[in-house]
Design a protein around this motif. Structure first.
Motif, mmCIF file in Angstrom:
data_model
loop_
_atom_site.group_PDB
_atom_site.id
_atom_site.type_symbol
_atom_site.label_atom_id
_atom_site.label_comp_id
_atom_site.label_asym_id
_atom_site.label_seq_id
_atom_site.Cartn_x
_atom_site.Cartn_y
_atom_site.Cartn_z
ATOM 1 N N MET B 1 7.457 -44.114 11.386
ATOM 2 C CA MET B 1 6.117 -44.192 10.810
ATOM 3 C C MET B 1 5.664 -42.802 10.347
ATOM 4 N N SER B 2 5.204 -42.718 9.105
ATOM 5 C CA SER B 2 4.696 -41.444 8.602
ATOM 6 C C SER B 2 3.182 -41.495 8.545
ATOM 7 N N LYS B 3 2.606 -40.302 8.484
ATOM 8 C CA LYS B 3 1.149 -40.224 8.330
ATOM 9 C C LYS B 3 0.844 -39.902 6.869
ATOM 10 N N ILE B 4 0.112 -40.773 6.223
ATOM 11 C CA ILE B 4 -0.130 -40.615 4.790
ATOM 12 C C ILE B 4 -1.627 -40.539 4.516
ATOM 13 N N ALA B 5 -2.027 -39.511 3.734
ATOM 14 C CA ALA B 5 -3.431 -39.399 3.334
ATOM 15 C C ALA B 5 -3.581 -39.946 1.921
ATOM 16 N N VAL B 6 -4.539 -40.836 1.760
ATOM 17 C CA VAL B 6 -4.868 -41.354 0.427
ATOM 18 C C VAL B 6 -6.218 -40.778 0.046
ATOM 19 N N PHE B 173 -5.717 -28.061 0.642
ATOM 20 C CA PHE B 173 -4.467 -28.417 1.322
ATOM 21 C C PHE B 173 -3.829 -27.173 1.892
ATOM 22 N N GLU B 174 -2.919 -27.360 2.838
ATOM 23 C CA GLU B 174 -1.971 -26.311 3.172
ATOM 24 C C GLU B 174 -0.618 -26.802 2.716
ATOM 25 N N ARG B 175 0.123 -25.885 2.100
ATOM 26 C CA ARG B 175 1.375 -26.292 1.485
ATOM 27 C C ARG B 175 2.493 -25.379 1.960
ATOM 28 N N GLU B 176 3.645 -25.942 2.287
ATOM 29 C CA GLU B 176 4.831 -25.132 2.608
ATOM 30 C C GLU B 176 5.897 -25.479 1.591
ATOM 31 N N GLY B 177 6.253 -24.513 0.767
ATOM 32 C CA GLY B 177 7.218 -24.783 -0.302
ATOM 33 C C GLY B 177 6.673 -25.869 -1.202
ATOM 34 N N ASN B 178 7.471 -26.925 -1.382
ATOM 35 C CA ASN B 178 7.045 -27.997 -2.271
ATOM 36 C C ASN B 178 6.460 -29.185 -1.530
ATOM 37 N N ALA B 179 5.970 -28.946 -0.317
ATOM 38 C CA ALA B 179 5.407 -30.056 0.448
ATOM 39 C C ALA B 179 4.012 -29.715 0.962
ATOM 40 N N ILE B 180 3.156 -30.714 0.951
ATOM 41 C CA ILE B 180 1.825 -30.568 1.543
ATOM 42 C C ILE B 180 1.969 -30.847 3.047
ATOM 43 N N THR B 181 1.408 -29.958 3.861
ATOM 44 C CA THR B 181 1.520 -30.195 5.306
ATOM 45 C C THR B 181 0.199 -30.645 5.919
ATOM 46 N N VAL B 196 -0.213 -34.128 7.705
ATOM 47 C CA VAL B 196 0.278 -35.331 7.025
ATOM 48 C C VAL B 196 1.741 -35.183 6.614
ATOM 49 N N ASP B 197 2.360 -36.350 6.394
ATOM 50 C CA ASP B 197 3.733 -36.358 5.877
ATOM 51 C C ASP B 197 3.762 -36.586 4.370
ATOM 52 N N ALA B 198 2.700 -37.212 3.847
ATOM 53 C CA ALA B 198 2.632 -37.439 2.397
ATOM 54 C C ALA B 198 1.179 -37.608 1.984
ATOM 55 N N VAL B 199 0.925 -37.364 0.689
ATOM 56 C CA VAL B 199 -0.438 -37.466 0.158
ATOM 57 C C VAL B 199 -0.401 -38.212 -1.171
ATOM 58 N N LEU B 200 -1.377 -39.114 -1.362
ATOM 59 C CA LEU B 200 -1.538 -39.761 -2.670
ATOM 60 C C LEU B 200 -2.854 -39.306 -3.285
#
Ligand SMILES: Cc1cc2nc3c(=O)[nH]c(=O)nc-3n(C[C@H](O)[C@H](O)[C@H](O)COP(=O)(O)OP(=O)(O)OC[C@H]3O[C@@H](n4cnc5c(N)ncnc54)[C@H](O)[C@@H]3O)c2cc1C
Ligand code: FES
Lengths: 90, 388
Positions: B1-6, B173-181, B196-200
């Motif tokens: 299960m991932s944590k996703i922000a919409v 956001f906070e971002r590490e490389g090409n990913a939003i954390t 989060v693991d992903a953002v929409l």
């Protein structure tokens, strides 16, 4: 209908309906407006909005002055189309 | 299960949050104002598969099939009615164009057909047939109540555990490389953070600002907020103008009868570039312009009363097709829906949720066509047929 307490005469909405929605967690007046069509009748809520504000204040414990009024829409009174496009014989 | 922000509590964000939860994901849904307060609660309610290109026809064919089952799935009356869309031609060239579009739509199983004005009059008794030569008629197009649809999705989403928050504004956001954390948001004047693991990004007219917060160029996905307005009459006898009726050559003017209260909703392509992302003041020139068209389409409207006028945003891309897909490793976008975000929502939400959760989708959505990076590459699609 006997015993039915109407808050919105334009769209026939009852106190019970307003209270049930608030109980289900909808406490934003813009959302109540759209789900129940209060304030969306020809009178634009002149009758019902103040009553709903009262119910909201009572149920949420907020002061009435702290609840934002829903956005009013132009025109404030119904206008006949021909008055605007021309050709009215008034 | 991932944590996703919409991000964005319009129909796209809410429906996608629901679809993600259905797939077992943990979802936080963030809306800066009240749910539906963006374009969604201002829309004209119309749903159609009559487009002029393959990608939009196929997507909407699937979407209409979802709409047909939505009341059952969401266990809620969303007032979905297949009352059809009737486009009207005013010239021989337009009749030929209609025929070509109909052929394309039929190829993908959309049952549009060319009809004469006698049949059009039966379908919409209020219609003035005189200026028109023929109609393109799809009885499977329709309409639904945007308020009830959004809340039906929202209640089900909450039931599946979605953490849905309104009056909560994403601010960075906070971002590490090409990913939003991490997503940062403001609630009640306080800033909070969630990992989060992903953002929409489903912020539609505001989506460029969200992209900028993610460290992308604001105009990577160029979305312009055009003010689109509607005017509504008092209730009329149901059945007068049930389908959406539109002569496209009259500035995309249209009328459609509200499925619930019977008021006639009148729209037209008279657009103003919004002065700001809060500018939803109705204008008089629109009122005048739209009613001129409306009484030419349906003369008896002259005697009806106008009860309200409002404005919202057509969040428009340069080709009027939305941007859907991946922008960074775990940062996705579905925005820029112009006049079609409500009708597309059931299909788009399912497709986006499957993409985010599984990396691919069963929905017939042509990812290449809607690629959010197409503008940067200087590619434009054929302009999506725009009206309601
Ligand atoms: C007058 C009019 C008529 C239309 N008619 C039709 C029609 O007939 N059929 C049809 O299919 N479509 C129609 N549309 C288009 C349709 O309304 C939109 O395409 C659709 O509602 C888009 O949904 P959305 O969820 O993408 O965007 P929105 O509903 O705009 O939702 C985006 C949300 O993001 C929120 N947000 C923005 N920034 C932030 C932030 N920083 N933090 C948190 N939240 C944020 C906003 O407050 C907003 O609620 C019409 C539009 C208008 C204006
Ligand atoms: S009484 Fe509610 S809108 Fe008129």
């Amino acid at each position: 209908m006997a015993g039915k307490k109407i808050v919105c005469r334009c769209n026939d909405v009852t106190v019970e309906e307003v209270e049930a929605l608030i109980d289900s967690g909808i406490t934003d007046i813009e959302e109540l407006k759209r789900l129940l069509r209060i304030g969306m009748g020809p009178c634009q809520g002149r009758t019902c909005i103040p009553i709903v504000l009262g119910i909201l204040a009572r149920k949420t414990g907020k002061k009435q002055e702290d609840i934002l009024l829903p956005k009013a829409r132009v025109p404030t009174r119904p206008v006949r189309v021909e008055v605007i496009v021309g050709g009215a014989d008034e | 299960m991932s944590k996703i922000a919409v991000i964005g509590g319009g129909i796209i964000g809410v429906a996608t949050a629901y679809e993600l939860a259905k797939l077992g994901e943990e979802v936080i849904l963030l809306e800066k104002n009240y749910f539906g307060s963006g374009s969604t609660f201002r829309c004209a309610t119309g749903i159609r598969a009559q487009f002029t290109d393959e990608a939009n026809i196929r997507l909407m064919k699937h979407s209409v099939e979802r709409w047909e089952k939505l009341e059952e799935e969401l266990e809620s009356d969303i007032v979905f009615r297949q009352t059809g869309y009737l486009f009207l031609a005013t010239s021989e060239e337009e009749v030929e164009a209609f025929k070509a579009n109909i052929k394309l739509q039929n190829k993908f199983g959309v049952p549009t057909r060319l009809i004469d004005m006698d049949e059009a009059k039966e379908i919409a008794p209020i219609l003035n047939t005189e200026p028109f030569l023929a109609g393109a008629w799809n009885p499977k197009d329709g309409k639904a109540n945007p308020f009830k649809t959004l809340f039906a999705y929202l209640f089900r989403a909450k039931g599946l555990g979605v953490d849905a928050r309104e009056h909560t504004e994403v601010v960075g956001f906070e971002r590490e490389g090409n990913a939003i954390t991490t997503v940062k948001f403001r609630y009640n004047g306080r800033i909070e953070r969630v990992r989060v693991d992903a953002v929409l990004n489903a912020a539609n007219a505001w989506a460029p600002l969200i992209n900028e917060m993610a460290g992308l160029k604001r105009n990577l996905v160029p979305i312009t907020a055009y003010k689109h307005q509607l005017v509504k009459t008092e209730p009329l006898e149901p059945g007068q103008a049930e389908p959406l009726i539109c002569p496209p050559s009259w500035n995309d003017a249209y009328i459609i009868q509200d499925g619930e209260d019977g008021g006639i909703i009148c729209g037209a392509g008279i657009e103003h570039k919004a002065r700001s992302l809060n500018d939803v003041e109705p204008t008089y020139d629109f009122l005048r312009g739209v009613l001129d068209y409306a009484v030419r389409i349906a003369p008896p409207l002259r005697y009806a009363h106008i009860v309200r006028q409002w404005a919202g945003f057509y969040a428009k891309t340069p080709d009027s097709n939305p941007a859907m897909g991946k922008l960074l490793d775990n940062f996705y976008i579905a925005a820029g829906f112009s006049g079609h975000g409500f009708m597309m929502a059931p299909a788009v939400a399912q497709a986006m949720a499957e993409l985010i959760s599984k990396g691919r989708s069963k929905v017939p959505l042509d990812w290449e066509w809607y690629d959010p990076y197409r503008f940067e590459r200087g590619e434009l699609r054929t302009s999506a047929f725009q009206i309601g």
